[in-house]
Design a protein around this motif. Structure first.
Motif, mmCIF file in Angstrom:
data_model
loop_
_atom_site.group_PDB
_atom_site.id
_atom_site.type_symbol
_atom_site.label_atom_id
_atom_site.label_comp_id
_atom_site.label_asym_id
_atom_site.label_seq_id
_atom_site.Cartn_x
_atom_site.Cartn_y
_atom_site.Cartn_z
ATOM 1 N N UNK A 67 0.830 -1.219 0.000
ATOM 2 C CA UNK A 67 0.000 0.000 0.000
ATOM 3 C C UNK A 67 0.855 1.256 0.000
ATOM 4 N N UNK A 68 2.020 1.203 0.619
ATOM 5 C CA UNK A 68 2.906 2.362 0.658
ATOM 6 C C UNK A 68 3.709 2.520 -0.625
ATOM 7 N N UNK A 69 3.951 1.409 -1.299
ATOM 8 C CA UNK A 69 4.766 1.443 -2.509
ATOM 9 C C UNK A 69 3.963 1.743 -3.769
ATOM 10 N N UNK A 70 2.733 1.198 -3.838
ATOM 11 C CA UNK A 70 1.939 1.379 -5.038
ATOM 12 C C UNK A 70 0.459 1.192 -4.697
ATOM 13 N N UNK A 71 -0.217 2.297 -4.536
ATOM 14 C CA UNK A 71 -1.635 2.274 -4.163
ATOM 15 C C UNK A 71 -2.463 1.466 -5.154
ATOM 16 N N UNK A 72 -2.220 1.645 -6.443
ATOM 17 C CA UNK A 72 -3.001 0.945 -7.458
ATOM 18 C C UNK A 72 -2.785 -0.567 -7.398
ATOM 19 N N UNK A 73 -1.553 -0.979 -7.174
ATOM 20 C CA UNK A 73 -1.270 -2.405 -7.039
ATOM 21 C C UNK A 73 -1.959 -2.968 -5.798
ATOM 22 N N UNK A 74 -1.957 -2.200 -4.725
ATOM 23 C CA UNK A 74 -2.635 -2.633 -3.499
ATOM 24 C C UNK A 74 -4.141 -2.740 -3.719
ATOM 25 N N UNK A 75 -4.705 -1.760 -4.409
ATOM 26 C CA UNK A 75 -6.143 -1.802 -4.703
ATOM 27 C C UNK A 75 -6.492 -3.046 -5.531
ATOM 28 N N UNK A 76 -5.652 -3.359 -6.498
ATOM 29 C CA UNK A 76 -5.894 -4.528 -7.342
ATOM 30 C C UNK A 76 -5.777 -5.829 -6.545
#
Length: 177
Positions: free
Chosen positions: A136-145
């Motif tokens: 979540x801290x590194x890539x919000x979009x990846x976390x959302x996915x």
């Protein structure tokens, strides 16, 4: 490190996760004084330190056929406990890497870490994506996915009802957005 002048209580504030042991040592040494025993925290191995070798990532790759990024991540994060992570990893269905299904492309975090974290008392999607993997801290979009897969895995592992799962997904989406 400071001392409350009224109570004499020694406390520490600030610092980073990477320096907490050093800070603890300084606090203990201050409390026991110059003539007291010296703190030995830096001499003690942390959980996962027993049996750790610098070759661990190579051993993980050789035995479990995972990517080098994932093997490095598991070794750095879990030490010798990385072997337990590998026991939970599932086949990728690819020629390479053979094991360790990623939570998100281009990141070393794998599904097995979700199972492991649940067994270490992680109980929210946000905890998994923020503190256990840091995705979540590194890539919000990846976390959302990753939210749907993480919620499915956590629901299965923790026995969530459909309503609890929906609450968890809603809370995670609110947090990530």
């Amino acid at each position: 490190i400071s001392t409350n002048p009224q109570t004499g209580v020694v406390f520490i504030a600030g610092g980073k996760w990477t320096t907490w042991r050093e800070m603890a040592e300084e606090a203990v040494d201050k409390i026991v004084g110059k003539d007291g025993p010296k703190c030995k925290t830096l001499e003690l191995k942390l959980h996962g330190g027993e049996g750790y070798t610098r070759n661990l990532p190579i051993q993980l790759i050789q035995k479990h056929g995972m990517s080098s990024d994932t093997a490095e991540h598991l070794a750095k994060t879990y030490g010798s406990r990385a072997w337990e992570m590998c026991e939970h990893s599932r086949p990728t269905g690819k020629m390479w890497p053979r094991f360790g299904i990623p939570l998100a492309d281009l990141y070393p975090y794998i599904e097995a870490e979700v199972i492991y974290a649940c067994r270490e008392y992680a109980c929210t999607i946000e905890d998994i994506l923020s503190r256990r993997t840091r995705l979540a801290f590194l890539n919000k979009d990846a976390a959302l996915a990753a939210v749907p897969r993480v919620s499915d895995m956590m629901a299965s592992e923790l026995g969530w009802s459909e309503s609890v799962k929906e609450e968890q997904v809603s809370a995670a989406l609110k947090y990530l957005n």
